[in-house]
Design a protein around this motif. Structure first.
Motif, PDB file in Angstrom:
ATOM      1  N   VAL A 174       0.871  -1.182   0.000  1.00 50.22           N
ATOM      2  CA  VAL A 174       0.000   0.000   0.000  1.00 50.22           C
ATOM      3  C   VAL A 174       0.905   1.228   0.000  1.00 50.22           C
ATOM      4  O   VAL A 174       1.679   1.455   0.928  1.00 50.22           O
ATOM      5  N   GLN A 175       0.818   2.020  -1.058  1.00 54.83           N
ATOM      6  CA  GLN A 175       1.667   3.205  -1.195  1.00 54.83           C
ATOM      7  C   GLN A 175       0.857   4.451  -0.830  1.00 54.83           C
ATOM      8  O   GLN A 175      -0.186   4.730  -1.430  1.00 54.83           O
ATOM      9  N   LEU A 176       1.371   5.187   0.164  1.00 51.18           N
ATOM     10  CA  LEU A 176       0.721   6.417   0.607  1.00 51.18           C
ATOM     11  C   LEU A 176       1.670   7.596   0.431  1.00 51.18           C
ATOM     12  O   LEU A 176       2.890   7.441   0.552  1.00 51.18           O
ATOM     13  N   ASP A 177       1.101   8.767   0.168  1.00 52.47           N
ATOM     14  CA  ASP A 177       1.930   9.972   0.109  1.00 52.47           C
ATOM     15  C   ASP A 177       2.171  10.472   1.539  1.00 52.47           C
ATOM     16  O   ASP A 177       1.603   9.928   2.497  1.00 52.47           O
ATOM     17  N   PRO A 178       3.009  11.500   1.734  1.00 44.94           N
ATOM     18  CA  PRO A 178       3.327  11.954   3.101  1.00 44.94           C
ATOM     19  C   PRO A 178       2.121  12.388   3.919  1.00 44.94           C
ATOM     20  O   PRO A 178       2.174  12.379   5.149  1.00 44.94           O
ATOM     21  N   GLU A 179       1.030  12.749   3.251  1.00 44.23           N
ATOM     22  CA  GLU A 179      -0.171  13.173   3.974  1.00 44.23           C
ATOM     23  C   GLU A 179      -1.142  12.024   4.209  1.00 44.23           C
ATOM     24  O   GLU A 179      -2.211  12.227   4.786  1.00 44.23           O
ATOM     25  N   GLY A 180      -0.812  10.838   3.723  1.00 39.39           N
ATOM     26  CA  GLY A 180      -1.683   9.686   3.936  1.00 39.39           C
ATOM     27  C   GLY A 180      -2.606   9.400   2.783  1.00 39.39           C
ATOM     28  O   GLY A 180      -3.452   8.500   2.876  1.00 39.39           O
ATOM     29  N   GLY A 181      -2.476  10.141   1.682  1.00 38.05           N
ATOM     30  CA  GLY A 181      -3.305   9.890   0.515  1.00 38.05           C
ATOM     31  C   GLY A 181      -2.878   8.617  -0.200  1.00 38.05           C
ATOM     32  O   GLY A 181      -1.688   8.329  -0.334  1.00 38.05           O
ATOM     33  N   PHE A 182      -3.871   7.867  -0.689  1.00 39.11           N
ATOM     34  CA  PHE A 182      -3.598   6.595  -1.362  1.00 39.11           C
ATOM     35  C   PHE A 182      -3.050   6.850  -2.761  1.00 39.11           C
ATOM     36  O   PHE A 182      -3.688   7.521  -3.581  1.00 39.11           O
ATOM     37  N   VAL A 183      -1.853   6.320  -3.039  1.00 38.10           N
ATOM     38  CA  VAL A 183      -1.230   6.458  -4.355  1.00 38.10           C
ATOM     39  C   VAL A 183      -1.540   5.250  -5.223  1.00 38.10           C
ATOM     40  O   VAL A 183      -1.816   5.365  -6.413  1.00 38.10           O
ATOM     41  N   GLY A 184      -1.526   4.081  -4.639  1.00 36.80           N
ATOM     42  CA  GLY A 184      -1.815   2.861  -5.385  1.00 36.80           C
ATOM     43  C   GLY A 184      -1.157   1.664  -4.728  1.00 36.80           C
ATOM     44  O   GLY A 184      -0.481   1.765  -3.702  1.00 36.80           O
TER      45      GLY A 184
END
Length: 688
Positions: A174-184
């Protein structure tokens, strides 16, 4: 070799040959044993107190200062130790307590990320342990509602993106950006597609497919990241290539990179000993050191395997887990592994609740230094180191490979060819041979051209002489009587031009006999053996370990005889006109392409390299197709079938042959069981 260690160290080449080596790592310390902070080998208890008492620890991480962080799962905390294993603090996140944390990661800024499995979240702490952010299950339409978000480990890249391992998730990280948004989802494993799956795809209806159990990829078991940003994942599924080295685009950088890549159609990782033969590796964790060496641990056998940055095996070692206690160097249950800047390995034992510290031996350090230079392309600098490794262990294949690459770099192609051949590395051998062949052609180009010119002149002269009228009287070379067997053998050339008529003539005109067919059969078997054992190493790497011709010859003859019997029986039931002798004789003649093509292309293989692999494969394909066509025309000619009827009879004959093989195996198995039963009765009578 250190004989007093609780484990043995081995190397295994691309052919599966085991070589015992000097120990690459030796026990250096125990951390957390009996409440002791660190017990160095040969030292007294340092007595740091009970702060380092672990309870079912699941993960270990070493930061840039060699400080150690342990996910002490059973105690719901993260334990922070210094570089010597002395207790510094514990992290429990008092404002939002941890619940069975399973993974920990510390970034370059000192921020601490914890996979808080029991709370189904990832938490981010600053260097002082203060909670900065929680990463729960992302809310997105791109994640299935049924997806279970149970983080067990994670890494964070230089951009601050999180790559989270979730329990049992086959979709990937699970890939998340620094703010916790789902990248894919990132870096999923593939499903192995078999021939039976292809059969089902072709024949199954949609309803039948829906009733099938879904075939899912293996889930990622653990993760690591190196200084260059490559992400390493490991899975317990053996059919999926258990280790991946992923770039930012999610592409595996290990695929096809090892020295034995041409031998291994599907690369597997995780080594096993003879004791564990038949047990599939269950890789549990992965660590990457500063040089890019990859180390993995097996959750079942506790075998530790180490590979270089391209996936080439360096060493593997392990001991008897039954006797493994808290003895220095012995691991009962290896739950995690990490490495520090000194090249030491820290193995977390979740049963004994301690950390085993393994330090490089002199031999291991020598191999690491030599291999690092080789991986950097500094082959000539690595040569003296590899020479020393080879002096210490002449059977250690990486030393031969390193010396071969150094010789190639120095343009000593003869030596590199010899060393690559001895090491069993096909690609290096082929490239060295290509260079030697080029040099030979350059050296002898003038002679070759002159020879070709004179041969052309002789051919022209012979052509003119050949067409001059000859006197009717004179010596005749036809003074030898015709030999029937020789005439029968000449019939193969008729089959080459007119196969159906030729096989028809065998059946109805007696153009062949058992004697001639036996000669062709013997020659075909001999040619088959020559192909198996005489093909150049480039195209048949198995000659490196030796080819046992006896079982291959028995299989060849057995399958051929089975074909003769099955085809005769099937054709007899389907109004075929061929007799058993006709099937026997014609089947021998159908093997002639093995002699005509197989022997020449086997000889030719010694002059080709992998660059000409298409030529070799083409000739081999022509031979196989020609034999198949001759078989069809044989059935058509001797049994007087149409082409479609001949194909049907061949399919039924092959099915009958398969049934015969199965029955033979059943008979042999039952016979062995009967013999064992009689022997056990005999033993019982003797004992009584």
């Amino acid at each position: 070799m250190a004989s007093n260690l609780p484990y043995d160290t081995y190397y295994k080449d691309g052919y599966g040959q085991l070589v015992r080596t000097q120990s690459a790592y030796i026990p250096g310390a125990i951390i957390g044993h009996s409440g002791n902070s660190s017990v160095q080998e040969g030292e007294e208890d340092s007595g740091a107190g009970a702060g380092v008492q672990f309870n079912q620890p699941k993960d270990i991480f070493v930061d840039g200062q060699d400080h150690i962080y342990v996910a002490d799962t059973g105690n719901n905390r993260i334990v922070h130790l210094d570089e010597k294993g002395r207790f510094l603090r514990e992290l429990t996140v008092s404002e939002s307590p941890l619940n069975r944390p399973s993974g920990v990661f510390v970034d370059k800024n000192g921020d601490i990320y914890i996979a808080d499995t029991g709370n189904k979240r990832v938490v981010r702490l600053n260097a002082d342990g203060r909670l900065l952010k929680e990463f729960g299950k992302p809310e997105t339409v791109y994640m299935p509602e049924s997806f279970k978000y149970d983080p067990v480990n994670l890494v964070v890249d230089k951009r601050g993106f999180l790559y989270i391992v979730t329990l049992g998730a086959y979709q990937g990280l699970v890939q998340l950006d620094p703010e916790g948004g789902f990248v894919g989802f990132f870096g999923p494993y593939n499903v192995k597609f078999t021939l039976f799956d292809e059969f089902k795809r072709f024949f199954y209806t949609r309803e039948m497919y829906q009733r099938e159990l879904k075939k899912l990829p293996g889930s990622i078991a653990n993760i690591a990241i190196d200084d260059d940003g490559f992400i390493y994942t490991v899975t317990k599924e053996i059919d999926t290539g258990q280790i991946k080295k992923l770039n930012i685009a999610g592409l595996d950088q290990l695929a096809g990179k090892s020295d034995f890549a041409s031998l291994q159609k599907s690369r597997t990782y995780g080594e096993t000993f003879q004791l564990w033969r038949g047990t599939s590796p269950q890789l549990n964790d992965i660590a990457v050191d500063a040089a890019g060496n990859i180390t993995v641990v097996d959750a079942v056998t506790n075998v530790i395997s180490q590979y270089d940055t391209n996936g080439n095996l360096l060493f593997f070692w392990g001991g008897d887990i039954i006797t493994a206690t808290s003895k220095t160097g012995a691991v009962k249950t290896a739950s995690a592994i990490s490495s520090n800047s000194k090249g030491e390995l820290l193995v977390l034992d979740s049963t004994n609740n301690l950390i085993q510290v393994l330090r490089l031996s002199e031999f291991g350090e020598l191999v690491h230094r030599a291999n690092a230079l080789t991986q950097e392309g500094r082959y000539e600098e690595s040569e003296p180191l590899w020479n020393e490794v080879y002096r210490q262990n002449t059977q250690y294949t990486p030393a031969l490979i390193g010396l071969a690459k150094a010789a190639y770099k120095k343009e000593d192609y003869r030596r590199s060819e010899q060393l690559f051949r001895e090491a069993g590395v096909v690609d290096g051998y082929s490239e060295s041979f290509w260079q030697n062949r080029l040099l030979w052609f350059q050296k002898h180009f003038g002679v070759l051209m002159n020879t070709a010119l004179w041969l052309g002149v002789l051919y022209l002269v012979w052509s003119k002489v050949k067409h001059k009228p000859r006197p009717k009287k004179g010596w005749s070379f036809r003074f030898l009587p015709k030999i029937s067997v020789i005439e029968q053998l000449k019939h193969v050339f008729v089959l080459m031009k007119h196969p159906i008529d030729g096989f028809y003539a065998i059946r109805y005109e007696g153009k062949a006999s058992f004697a001639g067919s036996l000669i062709l059969l013997v020659l075909s078997v001999a040619a088959f053996g020559y192909i198996q054992a005489g093909t150049n190493f480039t195209f048949n790497p198995e000659v490196h370990v030796g080819v046992d011709l006896l079982p291959l010859t028995v299989q060849f003859i057995g399958i051929w005889l089975g074909w003769v019997v099955s085809n005769y029986l099937v054709s007899s039931l389907l109004r075929g006109e061929g007799r058993f002798r006709d099937v026997f004789i014609s089947s021998s003649y159908a093997l002639f392409p093995i002699i005509l093509i197989g022997v020449p292309f086997t000889v030719l293989s010694h002059a080709l390299t992998l660059n000409e692999l298409a030529i070799y494969n083409f000739l081999e394909l022509v031979m196989v197709i020609w034999i198949a066509l001759l078989t069809v025309w044989m059935v058509q000619g001797i049994h007087n079938y149409t082409f479609i009827e001949a194909l049907l009879v061949i399919l039924l004959s092959l099915f009958a042959l398969a049934m015969m093989i199965v029955l033979i195996f059943i008979f042999i198995s039952l016979s062995i069981e009967l013999v064992n039963f009689i022997y056990s009765l005999y033993q019982e009578v003797i004992i009584r």
